[in-house]
Each structure stands twice: as C-alpha cells, then as structure tokens.
Design a protein around this motif. Structure first.
Motif, short mmCIF file in Angstrom:
data_model
loop_
_atom_site.label_atom_id
_atom_site.label_comp_id
_atom_site.label_asym_id
_atom_site.label_seq_id
_atom_site.Cartn_x
_atom_site.Cartn_y
_atom_site.Cartn_z
N PHE A 1 -55.81 -17.39 46.90
CA PHE A 1 -57.24 -17.08 46.41
C PHE A 1 -57.09 -15.85 45.44
CE2 PHE A 1 -58.24 -19.70 50.08
CZ PHE A 1 -59.37 -20.42 49.65
N GLY A 2 -57.84 -15.53 44.72
CA GLY A 2 -57.70 -14.17 44.05
C GLY A 2 -59.08 -13.39 44.09
N PRO A 3 -59.30 -12.31 43.44
CA PRO A 3 -60.50 -11.84 43.32
C PRO A 3 -61.61 -12.64 42.60
CG PRO A 3 -59.29 -10.62 41.91
CD PRO A 3 -58.25 -11.83 42.52
N GLY A 4 -62.94 -12.01 42.57
CA GLY A 4 -63.91 -12.60 41.75
C GLY A 4 -64.43 -13.84 42.51
N LEU A 5 -65.12 -14.70 41.75
CA LEU A 5 -65.79 -15.96 42.23
C LEU A 5 -64.98 -17.18 42.14
CD1 LEU A 5 -68.26 -17.64 43.13
CD2 LEU A 5 -69.20 -17.73 40.68
N THR A 6 -64.71 -17.63 43.29
CA THR A 6 -64.09 -19.05 43.50
C THR A 6 -64.87 -20.15 43.94
OG1 THR A 6 -61.63 -18.03 43.93
CG2 THR A 6 -61.90 -20.39 44.40
N VAL A 7 -65.00 -21.02 42.96
CA VAL A 7 -65.91 -22.40 43.36
C VAL A 7 -65.22 -23.29 43.78
CG1 VAL A 7 -67.76 -21.56 41.70
CG2 VAL A 7 -65.92 -23.15 40.81
N LYS B 1 -74.01 -4.58 50.10
CA LYS B 1 -74.26 -3.22 50.65
C LYS B 1 -73.41 -2.97 51.79
CE LYS B 1 -77.97 -3.10 48.05
NZ LYS B 1 -78.03 -2.18 46.89
N ASP B 2 -72.57 -3.86 52.34
CA ASP B 2 -71.61 -3.47 53.23
C ASP B 2 -70.39 -3.44 52.69
OD1 ASP B 2 -70.88 -6.21 53.07
OD2 ASP B 2 -72.10 -6.59 54.51
N THR B 3 -69.44 -3.29 53.41
CA THR B 3 -67.73 -3.30 53.24
C THR B 3 -67.03 -4.58 53.44
OG1 THR B 3 -67.19 -2.20 55.28
CG2 THR B 3 -67.56 -0.78 53.73
N ILE B 4 -67.72 -5.69 53.64
CA ILE B 4 -67.16 -7.18 53.78
C ILE B 4 -66.53 -7.33 52.54
CG2 ILE B 4 -67.40 -9.38 54.38
CD1 ILE B 4 -67.97 -7.55 56.58
N GLY B 5 -65.15 -7.99 52.66
CA GLY B 5 -64.45 -8.06 51.52
C GLY B 5 -64.45 -9.35 50.81
N CYS B 6 -64.91 -10.29 51.68
CA CYS B 6 -64.91 -11.85 51.21
C CYS B 6 -66.32 -12.32 51.80
CB CYS B 6 -63.96 -12.71 51.65
SG CYS B 6 -63.99 -14.38 51.28
N MET B 7 -67.13 -12.89 50.72
CA MET B 7 -68.46 -13.46 51.06
C MET B 7 -68.32 -15.15 50.76
SD MET B 7 -71.11 -10.88 50.03
CE MET B 7 -70.30 -10.45 48.32
N VAL B 8 -68.88 -15.87 51.63
CA VAL B 8 -68.74 -17.37 51.55
C VAL B 8 -69.98 -17.90 51.44
CG1 VAL B 8 -67.61 -19.39 52.36
CG2 VAL B 8 -66.39 -17.27 52.66
N PHE B 9 -70.35 -18.92 50.71
CA PHE B 9 -71.56 -19.49 50.36
C PHE B 9 -71.40 -21.01 50.30
CE2 PHE B 9 -72.16 -15.52 48.14
CZ PHE B 9 -73.37 -15.29 48.60
N ALA C 1 -70.68 -24.11 38.96
CA ALA C 1 -69.26 -24.30 38.98
C ALA C 1 -68.85 -23.45 37.63
CB ALA C 1 -68.85 -25.70 39.21
N ALA C 2 -69.46 -23.75 36.46
CA ALA C 2 -68.91 -23.36 35.41
C ALA C 2 -68.57 -21.55 35.40
CB ALA C 2 -69.85 -23.74 34.43
N GLN C 3 -69.64 -21.16 36.31
CA GLN C 3 -69.47 -19.60 36.44
C GLN C 3 -68.21 -18.93 37.13
OE1 GLN C 3 -71.62 -17.44 34.86
NE2 GLN C 3 -73.10 -19.04 34.09
N GLY C 4 -67.52 -19.83 37.82
CA GLY C 4 -66.56 -19.38 38.68
C GLY C 4 -65.30 -18.56 37.84
N HIS C 5 -64.72 -17.67 38.50
CA HIS C 5 -63.60 -17.00 37.84
C HIS C 5 -62.40 -18.04 38.22
CE1 HIS C 5 -66.07 -13.52 38.44
NE2 HIS C 5 -65.74 -13.33 37.28
N ALA C 6 -62.26 -18.83 39.00
CA ALA C 6 -61.59 -19.94 39.40
C ALA C 6 -62.13 -20.97 40.18
CB ALA C 6 -60.41 -19.13 40.57
N HIS C 7 -61.49 -22.27 40.03
CA HIS C 7 -62.17 -23.34 40.44
C HIS C 7 -61.24 -24.26 41.47
CE1 HIS C 7 -65.24 -26.94 39.10
NE2 HIS C 7 -64.65 -27.11 40.26
N LEU C 8 -61.68 -24.64 42.47
CA LEU C 8 -60.65 -25.79 43.37
C LEU C 8 -61.49 -26.86 43.44
CD1 LEU C 8 -60.16 -23.16 46.55
CD2 LEU C 8 -58.73 -23.78 44.42
N ARG D 1 -67.35 -8.12 44.84
CA ARG D 1 -66.47 -8.53 45.80
C ARG D 1 -65.85 -9.79 45.57
NH1 ARG D 1 -69.15 -5.83 49.96
NH2 ARG D 1 -69.39 -3.65 49.06
N GLN D 2 -64.97 -10.44 46.33
CA GLN D 2 -64.49 -11.73 46.48
C GLN D 2 -65.60 -12.53 46.96
OE1 GLN D 2 -61.43 -13.11 49.46
NE2 GLN D 2 -60.40 -13.80 47.83
N VAL D 3 -65.75 -13.84 46.31
CA VAL D 3 -66.91 -14.77 46.55
C VAL D 3 -66.33 -16.23 46.51
CG1 VAL D 3 -69.36 -15.62 46.00
CG2 VAL D 3 -68.67 -13.12 45.66
N LEU D 4 -66.64 -16.85 47.49
CA LEU D 4 -66.26 -18.33 47.37
C LEU D 4 -67.48 -19.08 47.97
CD1 LEU D 4 -64.00 -20.30 47.87
CD2 LEU D 4 -64.06 -19.83 50.37
#
Length: 557
Positions: free
Chosen positions: A20-26, A450-458, A496-503, A484-487
């Motif tokens: 995984f890298g930074p940004g939004l991974t879908v 608003k917090d310091t969490i490095g990775c958020m998963v939806f 899905a089109a908005q992701g910086h990376a796609h799995l 933040r890093q978002v999965l």
C-alpha cells in the motif's frame, strides 16, 4: 501508514501479499469475491475475536501479517517503547489462527495478547465498517465525536480527572466521618496495631530472631558436634589429626636435614599445626559456650509462633508484617485526627469543585462553539450527498445534578431534518437506514482527520447511493486521502475512479476448490474494472470509453 498486508490460508484466500502507498486505495470486485477480506484481516490484527471459520478449508492454520510505517506516528512509537515491543521504528503485527479456533499474536516478533493488539491498533488504523453508522445513535458516542471534532482531548482528560479526584475525596470523607463504623474501625485498628507493635520486627531483627531460633533448637547437637570435631583434631586417639601432623613433621624434618629443598614444605607443616591448634581451641570454647537455655528457646519459639499466627490473620508473609504495622498506624493517626483531617479534606473538595467548574465551563464553551460549526459543515455536506435542504443540529443540554460528572456538564443530541421545512428531531428517532448512512458519511468526512491515526478504512460505507452523489462521495474520500492514507472497499465506479491506487479482488474455481486473488491494477486494468462495474457481464466499446473518461476526469481533478 499501512505499507503491506500478507494473508495465507485465510478464508478463501490461499496466499496474497498486497503493498500500500499513501492516498486513497480503492478495492473492488464482483459480489461474493471477498472484497471485505482485507478489512476482516485488519480487524483480526487489531485484536478482533478469531474463530475456526477463518481458516481455509483443509488447512491447519491461517496467518496474517501487517507492516506499518511509524515515521509520522510518535504516539505509536511511544506505546511500543513503553511495552518494550519497539524495534528501531518498525512495526509488524502478526497473528496465527488455528483450525481448532485458538490463536496467537506477535508484535515485532515478540508474543502479544489480543488486548495489546487492540491498544496498538487504535493508534495505527481506524476501521469504519458497513454498520459503523449505527454508533451515531448513541448519545455518548455523539458527545465523543463532538469533542474529537473540536480537539477537546486535553480538556476532556482534565475534566474527567477532576471529577475522579472529587469522588475519591468524597469516599475518604465518608470513611473518616463514619459514625459508629468509625469507632469500630478505630477499636480494631488499635487492637491490631498493638499486636503488631509487640511482635512484628524490622527485616534485620526478624532475620536475627529466626537464626537464634534455629541455633537454640539445635544447641545440644551443636555442642556435641563441636566436641566431636575437637576429638578428631586433638584427641587422645593416635589417629587425631594433630598427632598425625606431629609425626609427619618429625619425618619431614629428618628428610630436610638430608635435602634443604624440603625446608619450605616443613614450614608449611608448621603453619598447618598452628592453624589446627587454633581451630581446636576455638571449637573447644564454642562447645563450652553453646547456649543450652530452654527458657530462652521457649521465648523465641513463642515469638515466631505468634508472628506466623499474625501472618495468617493479615494474609501476609511474616516479613511484611512490620510494613503492615506502619500502614495501620498511619490510618489510625488519620482516624484519630479526623476532625482536622475532615476540615482539610473539605477545603480540598471545595477547591476541586471550583477547579472542576472552571474546567467544565471552558469545555462547555468549546463544545458549543464547535457544535455550531459542525452542524453547519455537516448540513452543507448533506446537500452535496443528495439530501438537499437537509440539516444537522448539534444540541447540547445541561446535566442535572450538582456533583461533578466525568463527561462534563453537557449531554449531546444530534438532531436532523432530512427535508426542507421539517423541524429537526433526534437522529435516533427519525433517520431511515439510507439517510443514516449518508448522514454518517457526511459526519465522518467532516470529523475524520482530526486525530493522528495514519490509516482509515471504509468498508462499503457508500451502500445505498449512486449517480452524482456517488461521485461526490468519491471526491470527498479522495480529498481525505490527500491528508491521510485511506482504504475503501466499494462497489461504485464513481468512487473507484477517484482512487490513487486500485486493487481488484477476484474469485476463481476449478470445480473442486475456490481461490480468491488480489491484484494491483495498472491504468489499463483500472479502465477494464471500471467498465465491468459500469456495464455488468457484457462490456461494450461505449462502456470502456465511458470508463476511460471517468478515470481521466477523476485523476486530473
């Protein structure tokens, strides 16, 4: 930030490793392919309960490993250091689930329990599942959410600490002013303190008493034994050591007269004879001086017997009785001086009440300011998410009662009006499932980060929406990924089109076994996957063109 995830024999996944890298991974895939397995794996690594159903059929165990980059997470590094699990800034979580249902966990290669995994995971990753929005119905959760949005962490901790101190002080005051109970406690303390003061000994004196008891109990044997050793060393027997040494000395003297090189050895025998004589004399005196005093032995034995009785009564080792005496004397002095102590404690409680009131008022002001801002921000987002005219009101109500409350002097209620002209009503009473999901997403977008969490998963939080609203959701998640890093697990092509990376997660079967594959898509693969999400089973040239345009527009924004 999550850098890699490895799973082996987990559910329908035979083996997969994802970076995984930074940004939004879908994450996308057909229904039933196992898109949410990545989320399930992270939840297990965060300490969730394991069961045998998580192990791939026919395998003896499942293995999961996640690695995180902690360079931007000082709190996680500090936690690892406190728990002595740090490893030069690295962070690896590993968990093995066996087919019978048991599991083991490791942090940086060292054994850890599920509780430790959970504590650390709260500093590393924040998971929002498909039913996460249900937590919004809890008023306590709503207040926590408002405080997180407002950045009130320090004030909340201060208010909670002052309320806790106030309660503890109240307990001490009730204990000191206990009426009949106080008199009974005083009587008991005096009795126990008198007993311990008479019998309990400091460590050095206790050691001497035990040594004395051992010596007195064996006095006869010691005297007899010492006399026997004297007889062996310097007795009348021809085999006594001193006599034998004398004979050896005489013979060696004759030999030394023939060869002077033996003279030093003769000197050694002289020294041995002197030391043997001293040892014999010392043992003779010891045998005569051994204390054969039955009365003294009885006295020492009684003392030790009493100490062991007291140890059983207080449920302590004998060596800790003297320390217990000090604690009882302190409590006794406090109770006997209760009048003065109560005055001091009352003054301290009054000070705490003033400090609490000041801190709670400051927290309440911060909450009211943030409540208005949060309501406006979420209301605007609701309009963007297809709830035009809808609005959210964050209402704060005062807490009844005069006692300091750990949560402060406010209670929170989220009020919502889903349609123009309708008065706001409690979210828990009026919102439908679909509306609640969208309101939840709006609040998450407004408050997360608003917090310091490095990775958020939806995990499919976009369920129940589509079209232009889905595109807006994707844009919001992509913007969040800029910070933040978002999965995000999704079934919507607009997201899905908005992701910086796609799995892409796909399932394959040969008739006997089923396997799930996870692959990272390149530009062409992303276009084809978006086309599948748009067009279903048969994908036309127009669908591919639409997918390409959607991807280009999203990535250029």
């Amino acid at each position: 930030m999550l850098t890699s995830l490895y799973v082996r024999h987990f559910a329908v996944v035979e083996e997969a490793e994802v970076t995984f890298g930074p940004g939004l991974t879908v994450v996308s895939g057909e229904t039933g392919a196992g898109k949410s397995l990545l989320v399930d794996a992270l939840m297990l690594l965060a300490g969730a309960r394991a069961d045998s159903g998580m192990v791939r059929e026919g395998c003896d165990r499942a293995e999961l490993i996640a690695e995180f980059d902690l360079s931007a997470l000082p709190e996680a590094r500090a936690w690892l250091a406190r728990e002595e699990l740090d490893d030069e800034g690295a962070c690896q979580l590993r968990r093995v689930v066996r087919a019978e249902g048991s599991s083991r966990a490791w942090i940086n290669g060292r054994p850890a329990n599920a509780s430790q995994l959970g504590e650390l995971a709260t500093l590393l990753v924040e998971i929002h599942g498909q039913h996460e929005h249900q937590a919004l119905l809890s008023r306590s959760h709503q207040l926590d959410l408002l405080d997180a949005y407002a950045g009130n962490e320090e004030q909340v901790v201060q208010v909670r600490a002052l309320a806790t101190q106030w309660r503890e002080l109240g307990a001490r005051i009730r204990k000191l002013s206990g009426g009949d109970d106080r008199e009974q406690r005083l009587e008991l303390l005096r009795h126990e303190a008198d007993d311990l003061e008479r019998w309990a000994l400091p460590p050095a004196e206790l050691a001497e008493l035990e040594a004395s008891h051992k010596r007195l109990a064996n006095a006869g044997r010691l005297a007899e034994g010492a006399s026997g050793v004297v007889e062996l060393l310097d007795g009348d027997s021809e085999f006594a050591l001193r006599r034998a040494l004398g004979r050896a000395h005489g013979e060696l003297g004759k030999l030394a007269a023939l060869d002077p090189r033996l003279a030093p050895l003769l000197e050694l025998l002289d020294n041995a004879e002197i030391q043997l004589g001293e040892a014999s004399d010392g043992l003779s005196r010891y045998a005569q001086d051994v204390d054969l005093d039955p009365e003294r032995y009885a006295e020492v034995d009684t003392h030790l017997t009493r100490l062991h009785e007291l140890a059983r009564r207080h449920r302590l080792p004998v060596a800790e009785l003297h320390e217990r005496l000090g604690a009882l004397q302190t409590e006794l002095a406090e109770l006997e001086g209760a009048g003065d102590a109560l005055e001091r404690l009352a003054a301290e409680r009054a000070r705490l009440e003033r400090d609490y009131a000041k801190a709670a008022d400051a927290l309440g002001l911060a909450r009211r300011t943030a409540a208005a801002r949060l309501g406006e921000e979420v209301s605007a987002l609701m309009g963007e998410l297809g709830m035009a005219g809808g609005r959210l009101v964050v209402e704060l109500e005062p807490v009844d009662g005069d006692e300091p409350d750990a949560q402060g002097r406010d209670r929170c209620e989220l009020l919502v009006s889903a349609n123009p002209g309708q008065p706001p009503r409690a979210l828990r009473k009026v919102a439908s499932g679909g509306e609640l999901a969208r309101i939840s997403l709006a609040i998450e977008v407004a408050t997360l980060g608003k917090d310091t969490i490095g990775c958020m998963v939806f995990d499919e939080v976009d369920t129940g929406i589509g079209g232009a609203v889905a595109e807006v959701v994707g844009q919001k998640l992509r913007a969040l990924g800029g910070e933040r890093q978002v999965l995000c697990v999704t079934h919507l092509p607009q997201v899905a089109a908005q992701g910086h990376a796609h799995l892409r997660v796909s399932k394959h079967s040969d008739g006997d076994t089923t396997r799930t594959q996870i692959e990272k898509l390149d530009a062409a693969g992303r276009r084809d996957e978006l086309a599948r999400m748009l067009g279903g089973v048969e994908i036309s040239r127009e669908t591919r063109a639409h997918a390409r345009q959607m991807l280009e527009r999203a990535q250029s924004a």
